[in-house]
Design an enzyme around this catalytic site. Structure first.
Site, PDB file in Angstrom:
ATOM      1  N   GLU B  70       0.808  -1.220   0.000  1.00 49.35           N
ATOM      2  CA  GLU B  70       0.000   0.000   0.000  1.00 49.35           C
ATOM      3  C   GLU B  70       0.841   1.270   0.000  1.00 49.35           C
ATOM      4  O   GLU B  70       0.420   2.296  -0.521  1.00 49.35           O
ATOM      5  CB  GLU B  70      -0.961   0.014   1.196  1.00 49.35           C
ATOM      6  CG  GLU B  70      -2.127  -0.965   1.070  1.00 49.35           C
ATOM      7  CD  GLU B  70      -1.806  -2.332   1.643  1.00 49.35           C
ATOM      8  OE1 GLU B  70      -0.621  -2.600   1.933  1.00 49.35           O
ATOM      9  OE2 GLU B  70      -2.740  -3.143   1.802  1.00 49.35           O
ATOM     10  N   PHE B 132     -11.422  -6.340  14.490  1.00 47.10           N
ATOM     11  CA  PHE B 132     -10.414  -6.892  13.579  1.00 47.10           C
ATOM     12  C   PHE B 132     -10.081  -5.865  12.492  1.00 47.10           C
ATOM     13  O   PHE B 132     -10.960  -5.331  11.845  1.00 47.10           O
ATOM     14  CB  PHE B 132     -10.933  -8.193  12.943  1.00 47.10           C
ATOM     15  CG  PHE B 132      -9.942  -8.786  11.969  1.00 47.10           C
ATOM     16  CD1 PHE B 132      -8.704  -9.230  12.418  1.00 47.10           C
ATOM     17  CD2 PHE B 132     -10.237  -8.868  10.622  1.00 47.10           C
ATOM     18  CE1 PHE B 132      -7.776  -9.752  11.529  1.00 47.10           C
ATOM     19  CE2 PHE B 132      -9.317  -9.395   9.729  1.00 47.10           C
ATOM     20  CZ  PHE B 132      -8.078  -9.833  10.178  1.00 47.10           C
ATOM     21  N   GLN B 133      -8.816  -5.599  12.326  1.00 49.72           N
ATOM     22  CA  GLN B 133      -8.319  -4.644  11.337  1.00 49.72           C
ATOM     23  C   GLN B 133      -8.884  -3.240  11.504  1.00 49.72           C
ATOM     24  O   GLN B 133      -9.061  -2.509  10.551  1.00 49.72           O
ATOM     25  CB  GLN B 133      -8.542  -5.165   9.912  1.00 49.72           C
ATOM     26  CG  GLN B 133      -7.703  -6.403   9.653  1.00 49.72           C
ATOM     27  CD  GLN B 133      -7.599  -6.784   8.192  1.00 49.72           C
ATOM     28  OE1 GLN B 133      -8.507  -6.506   7.424  1.00 49.72           O
ATOM     29  NE2 GLN B 133      -6.502  -7.431   7.829  1.00 49.72           N
ATOM     30  N   LYS B 182     -17.487   0.511   6.592  1.00 51.71           N
ATOM     31  CA  LYS B 182     -17.956  -0.515   5.659  1.00 51.71           C
ATOM     32  C   LYS B 182     -19.475  -0.471   5.484  1.00 51.71           C
ATOM     33  O   LYS B 182     -19.972  -0.622   4.363  1.00 51.71           O
ATOM     34  CB  LYS B 182     -17.528  -1.898   6.171  1.00 51.71           C
ATOM     35  CG  LYS B 182     -17.762  -3.007   5.171  1.00 51.71           C
ATOM     36  CD  LYS B 182     -17.146  -4.319   5.639  1.00 51.71           C
ATOM     37  CE  LYS B 182     -17.355  -5.407   4.590  1.00 51.71           C
ATOM     38  NZ  LYS B 182     -16.759  -6.688   5.011  1.00 51.71           N
ATOM     39  N   MET B 495      24.695   7.388   1.043  1.00 49.44           N
ATOM     40  CA  MET B 495      24.668   8.704   1.662  1.00 49.44           C
ATOM     41  C   MET B 495      24.969   8.605   3.154  1.00 49.44           C
ATOM     42  O   MET B 495      25.647   9.455   3.732  1.00 49.44           O
ATOM     43  CB  MET B 495      23.307   9.367   1.425  1.00 49.44           C
ATOM     44  CG  MET B 495      23.234  10.789   1.918  1.00 49.44           C
ATOM     45  SD  MET B 495      24.523  11.825   1.189  1.00 49.44           S
ATOM     46  CE  MET B 495      23.662  12.483  -0.230  1.00 49.44           C
TER      47      MET B 495
END
Ligand code: TPP
Ligand code: MG
Lengths: 185, 596
Positions: B70, B132-133, B182, B495
């Site tokens: 993502e 959940f989530q 949702k 770097m």
């Protein structure tokens, strides 16, 4: 120096968090922050006391304005304003001290709002200085519990007309270089 | 190409109220904003929206690019937005999907890139229960967003979508996230999109004060050694043209920030290239020696200013800036001109006197020739050094008629690209400036290429940063994108190694880095690739890359311990440079072997 800022914001869930989160992450020093309803339904009013120099205060104003839900911000530090704080102070009492405590309260035009044999609650309203000094007077008696609201502020009558959205300082560029004050328009 | 005030595309859709699900509302809103491509990854809490997407994908109105992580959905949306000036869109699920976005959102927000992120959230009935989530996405992303929303009521969804695009696009662009529960996606409601947006607290385009413009003109007209410091704002407001007119009319040299790269053509005699930490000595000396500094569309980042109290200490400073909060934040200017450069620059131009400033320009040219003499590219010819690779890349891309976009990652190669590639115009270089996000280049290049399949897009990444997001090679193949990839493989997190060499006594802790065999890796994705170890192979490999249809990867195995010079140590003034050492004791080899 202390600056008094007033901000109006949409009364939505999470707005206080947006504002306080911004102040924290930008590392501003906020002495007090107070939120309440305003005269307009749906708009809350916040009063901030900011500790810093003019540049810091200017940044706080500008960063507050960038918060989308904040509808207006004013720096009223140099305006004629009524500044108040309310404190509730529970002081331990004995039959011997009660009279003296009540006298102090009266001198400060504070009220006794709750009494029992062990303690009483003083309600003080005034500038923070005044509340501070009353607290110092009461401290030797034993302060059991205390709550203070932080500063709230309202400009005096003829100053109100000056209020307009997004007024106050567009940071006059060299202002802090030549030491001049805020431009309040 | 630039991100100017633009109306949402007139997509010709019926704007009358219609009944539909929240999921459909999301896609209908995107269509009305002119969005045709979204970058995303599905999951439970965004499933209803994905299900509704079938219809829009089916008839080709919306194309969904499935990413492999993502973070890369956000970087792709960012690359797409930088390449087009339009809002980039990404869509992911709740919890881990949304938290994975954060780096990408922060990257875009720091560089004023317009991105709208849509995240699924657990149903309203489960909010706050550690379901959940579930994660507090609005809370987590607030500090890295221009604004964000949690949608718990379908009645609010259409207006929120419209506001989200409006806020992301208008004024100084930025990131807006919309977290949609949702159940809101599943419910039905009335969709309309003909709202007037009323956001009293949002002032995207401040009214320009003609007094400020005049004051800025008066100051500049008096200058003997004027200098322009031009940032990303020039590109965002699409005012390169006006800037060039100003520069030529008044004979003013220009230094750019990293994101201002190419604001005027770098071949222009008055272009001094990038300033700051790895800016050329003459550019930084110009900043310190000028008497009037005109900063345009930039925010005095510490990478450009070095030590603040010694920055342009003798100069009067004029600051042209859209975001009022940037005025006085790091530097207090003598004159501030707040407003859109597309308005302020055209107003400024007629007030400026024609000048040449010949002495000043001669001095700068003298300084420039000193730097050129010491340039590493003049004498390190036997071994493969990154500056050479980059310079040849420029020569190779110069030949093409195609639009060229170079996307760099973060590290030494990023600085070499900015020094040795010659940028002809703004918007040619996409890079993560503000956040400095390793792993940015590959997905951002992919996003940019999605916006223009005909463009020649080069992803230039280090071996460290490339390994952070290389899983997107799969996405490149899935979308059949012709992205060209150059890995500047020095066996180190270069770097950081450079800092360890200079500031930590060459203790290379955690910086030697092992790479896979990139040719084999590319082969696994069916991407043609080559490895290059000698300068003589560079030109042919670039030709091969350009003549190959589709993607191509080159593993440039360069000399390991080469440093980026000049360098301003953190906290030092920009003219206290660590200069390029003279030939002979150049890039002293420490004997530490990279792990490959
Ligand atoms: C996500 C992330 N982690 C860490 C850093 C710190 N950092 C900056 S440059 C750099 C080294 C990059 O190495 P590489 O990608 O090989 O590029 P090189 O400098 O060698 O060209 C690191 C670790 C960063 N910028 N971003
Ligand atoms: Mg490396």
């Amino acid at each position: 120096m202390q600056y008094t800022l007033v901000a109006w914001m949409r009364d939505k869930p999470g707005v206080l968090n947006r504002v306080s989160g911004m102040l924290r992450r930008r590392n501003f020093n906020i002495d007090s922050l107070q939120v309440s309803h305003s005269e307009t339904p749906g708009i809350s009013r916040m009063t901030f006391v900011v500790d810093g120099d003019e540049r810091v205060a200017d940044q706080v104003v500008k960063q507050l304005r960038k918060v989308v839900d904040v509808t207006a911000v004013e720096d009223i530090t140099n305006r004629l304003a009524i500044l108040r704080e309310l404190a509730l102070i529970r002081v331990r009492t004995t039959p011997e001290t009660r009279g003296e405590i009540m006298q102090f309260a009266e001198i400060y035009r504070a009220q006794i709002v709750d009494v029992n044999t062990e303690n009483l609650v003083v309600q003080a309203v005034g500038t923070e200085d005044k509340v501070d000094s009353l607290i110092e007077l009461l401290r030797p008696f034993g302060i059991e519990e205390m709550v203070r609201t932080g500063r709230v502020a309202l400009c005096r009558g003829d100053e109100r007309a000056k209020k307009k959205r997004h007024s106050t300082s567009i940071f006059k560029a060299a202002a802090s270089l030549n030491g001049s004050g805020h431009d309040d328009q | 190409m630039a991100i100017a005030k633009r109306e949402p595309a007139n997509t010709g859709y019926d704007l009358g109220p219609q009944e539909m699900t929240g999921s459909q509302m999301i896609w209908e809103s995107l269509l009305r904003e002119g969005v045709q491509i979204v970058f995303g990854h599905p999951g439970g809490a965004i499933l209803p929206a994905y299900d509704a997407l079938a219809e829009y994908e089916g008839d080709g109105r919306i194309h969904h690019v499935l990413v492999r992580h993502e973070q890369c959905a956000a970087h792709m949306a960012d690359g797409f937005a930088r390449a087009t000036g339009e809002v980039g869109v990404c869509i992911v699920t709740s919890g881990p999907g949304a938290t994975n976005l954060v780096t990408g959102l922060a990257t875009a927000q720091m560089d004023s890139v317009p991105v709208v992120a849509i995240t699924g959230q657990v149903p309203t009935s489960l909010l706050g229960t550690d379901a959940f989530q579930e994660s507090d996405v609005v809370g987590v992303t607030q500090p890295v967003c221009k604004h964000n929303y949690l949608v718990t009521d379908i009645a609010e969804l259409p207006l929120i979508m419209k506001e989200a695009f409006y806020i992301a696009r208008e004024g100084r662009p930025g990131v807006v996230l919309v977290d949609v529960c949702k159940d809101v996606q599943i419910e039905s409601g009335t969709f309309r999109y003909d709202f007037d947006i009323s956001l009293p607290g949002f002032e995207p385009w401040p009214v320009v004060s003609s007094d400020e413009v005049q004051a800025a003109a008066d100051l500049l007209n008096e200058a003997e050694r004027p200098l322009i410091l031009a940032g990303h704002g020039i590109h965002l407001s699409n005012t390169s043209e006006e800037l060039l007119q100003l520069v030529e009319k008044a004979g003013i040299p220009v230094v750019t920030t990293l994101l201002g790269t190419g604001n005027i053509p770098e071949t222009h005699p008055l272009s001094l290239g990038m300033g700051g930490m790895h800016g050329e000595a003459f550019a930084n000396r110009a900043v310190q020696a000028c008497d009037v500094l005109v900063a345009m569309g930039m925010r005095f980042d510490d990478r450009i200013t070095g030590r603040l109290d010694r920055f342009a200490a003798d100069a009067k400073i004029i600051h042209f800036e859209l975001d009022r909060a940037e005025v006085g934040k790091n530097i207090v200017p003598d004159v501030a001109v707040v407003g859109d450069l597309a308005e302020t620059l055209p107003a400024y131009l007629p007030l400026i006197k024609e000048r040449r400033h010949q002495d000043w320009v001669d001095t700068l040219n003298e300084w420039r020739s000193e730097t050129d003499e010491a340039d590493i590219i003049q004498y390190e010819v036997e071994e493969l050094i990154p500056p050479y690779v980059i310079r040849q890349l420029w020569h190779a891309t110069e030949q093409t008629d195609k639009r060229v976009i170079v996307v760099t990652d973060v590290g030494q190669h990023q600085m070499w690209e900015s020094q040795y590639y010659i940028h002809e115009h703004a918007g040619m270089l996409l890079t993560s400036g503000g956040l400095g996000t390793m792993g940015y280049a590959l997905p951002a290049a992919l996003g940019a290429q999605m916006s223009d399949r005909e463009a020649l897009v080069w992803c230039v990444a280090g071996d460290g940063g490339f390994q952070m997001t290389l899983q997107e090679l799969a996405t490149i193949q899935q979308e059949r994108l012709p992205v060209k990839i150059a890995i500047i493989n020095n066996g180190f997190l270069g770097m950081v190694r450079q800092w360890q060499q200079i500031f930590y006594d060459k203790r290379y802790v955690g910086t030697p880095i092992l790479s896979p065999d990139y040719v084999k890796l590319a082969d696994a994705y069916d991407i043609p690739a080559a490895v290059v170890r000698h300068p003589s192979e560079v030109v042919p490999v670039l030709e091969r890359a350009h003549s190959t249809d589709g993607p191509f990867l080159v593993d440039f195995q360069v000399k390991e311990e080469v440093n980026v010079y000049p360098m301003v140590a953190p906290g030092a003034a920009v003219d206290e440079l660590i200069r390029r050492p003279k030939p002979g004791y150049v890039q002293g080899y420490s004997g530490v072997q990279p792990s490959w």
